[in-house]
Design an enzyme around this catalytic site. Structure first.
Site, PDB file in Angstrom:
ATOM      1  N   HIS A  53       0.840  -1.193   0.000  1.00  0.00           N
ATOM      2  CA  HIS A  53       0.000   0.000   0.000  1.00  0.00           C
ATOM      3  C   HIS A  53       0.876   1.243   0.000  1.00  0.00           C
ATOM      4  O   HIS A  53       2.001   1.240   0.529  1.00  0.00           O
ATOM      5  CB  HIS A  53      -0.912   0.024   1.220  1.00  0.00           C
ATOM      6  CG  HIS A  53      -1.952  -1.047   1.195  1.00  0.00           C
ATOM      7  ND1 HIS A  53      -3.074  -0.995   1.992  1.00  0.00           N
ATOM      8  CD2 HIS A  53      -2.064  -2.200   0.486  1.00  0.00           C
ATOM      9  CE1 HIS A  53      -3.828  -2.067   1.775  1.00  0.00           C
ATOM     10  NE2 HIS A  53      -3.224  -2.816   0.865  1.00  0.00           N
ATOM     11  N   GLU A  55       0.812   3.889   1.762  1.00  0.00           N
ATOM     12  CA  GLU A  55       1.217   4.321   3.093  1.00  0.00           C
ATOM     13  C   GLU A  55       2.398   3.505   3.616  1.00  0.00           C
ATOM     14  O   GLU A  55       3.346   4.052   4.191  1.00  0.00           O
ATOM     15  CB  GLU A  55       0.047   4.210   4.086  1.00  0.00           C
ATOM     16  CG  GLU A  55      -1.166   5.015   3.706  1.00  0.00           C
ATOM     17  CD  GLU A  55      -2.215   4.226   2.932  1.00  0.00           C
ATOM     18  OE1 GLU A  55      -3.416   4.469   3.156  1.00  0.00           O
ATOM     19  OE2 GLU A  55      -1.834   3.369   2.100  1.00  0.00           O
ATOM     20  N   CYS A  83      -6.380   1.915   5.460  1.00  0.00           N
ATOM     21  CA  CYS A  83      -7.022   0.678   5.907  1.00  0.00           C
ATOM     22  C   CYS A  83      -6.502   0.327   7.307  1.00  0.00           C
ATOM     23  O   CYS A  83      -5.640   1.020   7.859  1.00  0.00           O
ATOM     24  CB  CYS A  83      -6.728  -0.458   4.922  1.00  0.00           C
ATOM     25  SG  CYS A  83      -5.013  -1.024   4.958  1.00  0.00           S
ATOM     26  N   CYS A  86      -2.613  -0.274   7.410  1.00  0.00           N
ATOM     27  CA  CYS A  86      -1.863   0.981   7.322  1.00  0.00           C
ATOM     28  C   CYS A  86      -2.068   1.830   8.566  1.00  0.00           C
ATOM     29  O   CYS A  86      -1.126   2.477   9.042  1.00  0.00           O
ATOM     30  CB  CYS A  86      -2.267   1.743   6.067  1.00  0.00           C
ATOM     31  SG  CYS A  86      -1.797   0.873   4.544  1.00  0.00           S
TER      32      CYS A  86
END
Length: 154
Positions: A53, A55, A83, A86
């Protein structure tokens, strides 16, 4: 607020780069002392990495840049609400401030970032702001999924 718009635009441009790789368009940038120390865009699909991801990528790069897993006195700008994975990583990193554009409706019912902070009664305070460049970030996400449904993006 002016700086928030500038940095969110930067993250938005990263999200557009993710589309070119067939990734869900999410971009993240970490700023310290008004300078970029790291950035990331989604690459889960390309790298076959469930942790790829935007992040997480930005957090890893920032840790290496600062030579510390604690990213004190930093701000993360991300185009979509993080999410749960993260969110946990952001909490552990000790980022001071999170600015995201749009809510992540896919995960909201099972726990948004704000819910995660409340559930575990985290003793570290992260300032959270949302709603920066909502129209622009929403447009990119909606366009991506519209094209994906019509098989124009693989």
């Amino acid at each position: 607020m002016k700086n928030d718009i500038y940095w969110m635009n930067y993250a938005l441009n990263l999200s557009k780069l993710a589309i070119k790789s067939g990734e869900i368009p999410v971009g993240a940038v970490i700023v310290k002392n008004n300078k970029i120390i790291s950035e990331g865009k989604n690459n889960s699909i390309k790298k076959n990495d469930p942790t790829g991801h935007a992040e997480i990528i930005a957090l890893r790069k920032a840790g290496k840049f600062l030579k510390n897993y604690r990213l004190l006195n930093t701000t993360m700008y991300v185009t979509l609400e993080p999410c749960i994975m993260c969110s946990g990583a952001i909490i552990i990193s000790r980022i001071n401030r999170l600015v995201y554009s749009i809510n992540n409706n896919k995960y909201y019912k099972i726990g948004s970032f704000i819910d995660l902070l409340g559930i575990y009664n985290i003793n570290y305070c992260i300032k959270i702001n949302s709603g920066v460049l909502v129209k622009e970030c929403t447009s990119v996400i909606k366009t991506f999924f519209s094209l994906k449904r019509r098989n124009k993006i693989h």
